[in-house]
Structure formats: structure tokens, C-alpha cells
Write an enzyme that holds these catalytic residues in place. Structure first.
Site, PDB file in Angstrom:
ATOM      1  N   HIS A  28       3.766  11.907  22.404  1.00  0.00           N
ATOM      2  CA  HIS A  28       4.372  12.105  21.081  1.00  0.00           C
ATOM      3  C   HIS A  28       3.303  12.112  19.987  1.00  0.00           C
ATOM      4  O   HIS A  28       3.350  12.921  19.047  1.00  0.00           O
ATOM      5  CB  HIS A  28       5.361  10.971  20.771  1.00  0.00           C
ATOM      6  N   TYR A  63       7.658  12.010  11.304  1.00  0.00           N
ATOM      7  CA  TYR A  63       7.411  10.956  12.295  1.00  0.00           C
ATOM      8  C   TYR A  63       6.975   9.676  11.592  1.00  0.00           C
ATOM      9  O   TYR A  63       6.033   9.693  10.787  1.00  0.00           O
ATOM     10  CB  TYR A  63       6.320  11.428  13.274  1.00  0.00           C
ATOM     11  N   PHE A 103       8.682   1.672  18.781  1.00  0.00           N
ATOM     12  CA  PHE A 103       9.305   1.863  17.460  1.00  0.00           C
ATOM     13  C   PHE A 103       9.008   3.286  17.035  1.00  0.00           C
ATOM     14  O   PHE A 103       7.839   3.683  16.956  1.00  0.00           O
ATOM     15  CB  PHE A 103       8.705   0.899  16.442  1.00  0.00           C
ATOM     16  N   GLU A 104      10.039   4.044  16.764  1.00  0.00           N
ATOM     17  CA  GLU A 104       9.848   5.367  16.171  1.00  0.00           C
ATOM     18  C   GLU A 104      11.030   5.631  15.259  1.00  0.00           C
ATOM     19  O   GLU A 104      12.163   5.339  15.637  1.00  0.00           O
ATOM     20  CB  GLU A 104       9.869   6.476  17.230  1.00  0.00           C
ATOM     21  N   ILE A 105      10.753   6.178  14.090  1.00  0.00           N
ATOM     22  CA  ILE A 105      11.805   6.773  13.282  1.00  0.00           C
ATOM     23  C   ILE A 105      11.346   8.202  13.071  1.00  0.00           C
ATOM     24  O   ILE A 105      10.278   8.429  12.482  1.00  0.00           O
ATOM     25  CB  ILE A 105      11.993   6.051  11.930  1.00  0.00           C
TER      26      ILE A 105
END
Ligand code: GDP
Ligand code: MN
Length: 339
Positions: A272, A178, A235-237
Site C-alpha cells: 500500500h 491515504y 491503521f489506515e484511513i
């Protein structure tokens, strides 16, 4: 409902790439955007920035999702910007609606009270559908099945710096799961019973709690209370296999069964984040220091001068949110530097 552009041929990819003399292997990854037809201008702006600063050199695909069919004009205006593959998907109704077993009278009462107390999006059912979808359903969409990694992108965000190194490959090569750029405090009124619901889950499923997890980042008293820190999920990668896995699947089902997405206004960001903090080792969570990024009023600008220069960043380091009083980044630093 989906349509797609032909993928970049390897020849095109080489000509447009910094990797012209090597064969560069992309990660199994895609951008994901959840958007309405009315978000067209903001969508174009985000994609344009992402292509300019990163993706024109790499050619990762996009998956755009909507709870209503995208218009032909929307698809045309977006497709023209992107040389890699773009797919437009419709979200199934079951993934985007208040479940029948939710007591609508209670849910309506909660919404009304949140409106009266000026809680952002407090009166909105569609916002709640969105939060629940992003928490438990996006990674189940048929267009995302073949991908492992995703980068979540919203309309109207900014990317301030050249992204020379592939964040997906970085995640892959360093066993990250994450990745985030900004971390903030959640609004208490939206998550009144979230932590007690999480605590119940932990008691029933101690087997899912990772050793060397990041509980110390989200709780100041070893799990008694939640300090409301979360990674800002616009924003998430991250690795979708984490959301698809046993621990998160059980976690989401437990949360969903309590109805808090509708009786309160649980956001996908704390959901999350709490999962990442509990079910992952702390070293599987990554702060992307080099990605200059702006969403609404808050942005991250790389603070080390060499990083800022290498990225040819257009942001002011002074304006970076990292050490703002509303940022949880100081806590993250302190936690990561502790044993
Ligand atoms: P905020 O970031 O929490 O202020 O919420 P946003 O309004 O930016 O919404 C979060 C994301 O969900 C964005 O990508 C929006 O485009 C998307 N979104 C929000 N509501 C809807 C909706 O009703 N339909 C669709 N298709 N997307 C939505
Ligand atoms: Mn947003």
C-alpha cells in the site's frame, strides 16, 4: 452471510451528537475489521475504545470480515456495543487462498527458511493470505462496494484521545487519499524482490507515476533502492477508490503475478505504502497527528501540548513512537519539508 442492525435514525444521531443544532452529513465511509472468531475479546476492546473516543458522536457503520463464518455469539457480543449499522461478511475463497499456479514446493522452502531465521510469521500461509487479501481484495468485498472511505481497525488496538473532528470529512474536504499515524521500517527478509518488481512496473508504466509524488520518502537515491519505510497499515484511513483505480489495479496484478506474497512474505503495508508514495501527490498523504493510537508495542501520542489537552489523551507523549530510532517519521518530516 451478513446481518445488520438498523441504522441510527437521524433523531438518535442528533440526540447523541455534538452537532445537535445542525444537520451533520456523514462521509460515505465505514470501519473495516478483518478478524477471526478467536479475536472476540480484542475486537470488543477496539470497538469499545473507538465508540467512546469517536464514533458514538458520529455513528459510522462497521463492516467485519472473516475467512470463516462469524459465530452467532461473536455477532451478538459485537452488535450490542454499536448503535450504528454493523455488517458481518464472509470472504470468498478466491480472495483468501494461495493461487494454484504458485509452486508450492518453492513456497514451502521459503517458509521453512524464514522459520529457521526467525522471521515473524515466516512459516504461516494464513498470514500470507491475510497480507494478499489486505493488499488486493478487501476493497472488492461486496459489503464494501457502496463505500468510498474506510478506516481499518484491528483487534486489541487503543485509541488514546477524543477524536472531535471527523477524519473522514477531513480527508474529503482536503483532497486527501491515504492517512496514517505510524511509519516504520519493513523487515528486509520479507521483501527481498519487492523493489525490483516495483521498478519493473515503473519502467513499464511511467504514466501512473504522480508528479510531486513521495518517492523521496521511500527511497534515498531516487528509486534505485527502497529504504523500507512504510505506513503501518494496521491503521489506515483511506479512499478505496484509489485501490480500485487503474494504477493500483495494474500494480497489484503485476506484484501478484510474481508470486512474492507466497515465495517471500510481502506485507500489505509496504505494498500500500509504495503505491501511495508513487501514484499520489505527496500532499494527498496525511499524517493524523491528533489520533492517539497503539498497536502492539508501538503507539503514537500527540506531541503538541494543545492537541494532547484538547484530545484529553490518556497516553504519555514521552512514550510516542514518532522519534524512536525504528520510526520513519523523521524521514517523513524531512521529506515533507523539502522541495
Ligand atoms: P500483525 O499486525 O502484522 O502482527 O498481524 P495480525 O495478527 O494483527 O493480523 C493482521 C490483521 O489480520 C488483524 O486484523 C487480524 O485479526 C487479521 N487476521 C490475521 N490472520 C487472520 C486469519 O487467519 N483470519 C482472519 N479472519 N483474520 C486474520
Ligand atoms: Mn496486528
Amino acid at each position: 452471510s451478513s446481518s445488520s442492525n438498523p441504522p441510527l435514525s437521524s433523531l438518535q444521531q442528533c440526540q447523541s451528537s455534538d452537532y445537535s443544532n445542525t444537520s451533520y452529513e456523514l462521509a460515505n465511509a465505514t470501519f473495516v475489521m478483518l478478524i477471526r472468531n478467536s479475536d472476540l475479546d480484542g475486537t470488543i476492546s477496539s470497538i469499545r475504545a473507538l465508540e467512546d473516543r469517536f464514533n458514538s458522536k458520529f455513528g459510522y457503520p462497521y463492516v467485519l470480515l472473516n475467512n470463516e463464518p462469524f459465530t452467532d455469539e461473536f455477532k451478538r457480543r459485537v452488535s450490542v456495543l454499536i448503535r450504528s449499522e454493523v455488517q458481518f461478511g464472509l470472504i470468498p475463497k478466491e480472495h483468501w487462498s494461495q493461487p494454484d499456479w504458485i509452486d508450492e514446493e518453492n513456497a514451502a522452502k521459503a517458509r521453512k527458511q524464514m522459520v529457521a531465521t526467525n522471521v515473524k510469521y515466516g512459516g504461516s500461509v494464513s498470514y500470507r493470505n491475510m497480507c494478499r487479501f489486505n493488499s488486493g481484495f478487501f476493497y472488492r468485498h461486496e459489503l464494501l462496494q457502496k463505500y468510498k472511505w474506510y478506516w481499518r481497525v484491528e483487534p486489541n488496538v487503543k485509541f488514546y484521545c477524543d477524536i472531535n473532528d471527523d477524519p473522514f470529512r477531513y480527508m474529503e474536504e482536503n483532497q486527501k487519499v491515504y492517512g496514517f499515524t505510524i511509519t516504520v521500517y519493513e523487515i528486509s527478509a520479507t521483501i527481498r524482490s519487492l523493489w525490483s518488481t516495483v521498478t519493473d512496473f515503473i519502467e513499464n508504466h511511467p504514466e501512473y507515476i504522480a508528479t510531486d509524488n513521495a518517492m523521496g520518502f521511500i527511497s534515498d537515491n531516487n528509486g534505485k533502492t527502497y529504504n523500507r519505510c512504510h505506513f503501518w497499515s494496521n491503521f489506515e484511513i483511506a479512499d478505496m477508490d484509489f485501490w480500485r483505480g487503474e494504477a493500483y489495479t495494474a500494480f497489484f496484478e503485476h506484484l501478484d503475478s510474481k508470486g512474492g506474497f507466497y515465495y517471500e512474505r510481502w506485507g500489505d503495508a509496504p505494498v500500500h505504502s509504495i503505491a501511495a508514495a508513487l501514484f499520489l501527490r505527496r500532499d494527498q498523504v496525511h499524517f493524523f497527528a491528533e489520533i492517539g493510537y497503539q498497536h502492539d508495542d508501538w503507539g503514537h501520542c500527540p506531541l503538541p501540548d494543545d492537541m494532547w489537552e484538547k484530545g484529553r489523551c490518556s497516553c504519555s507523549q514521552k512514550g510516542s513512537f514518532d522519534y524512536d530510532p525504528s520510526s520513519c517519521k523523521p524521514r517523513w518530516d524531512k521529506f515533507m519539508n523539502s522541495q
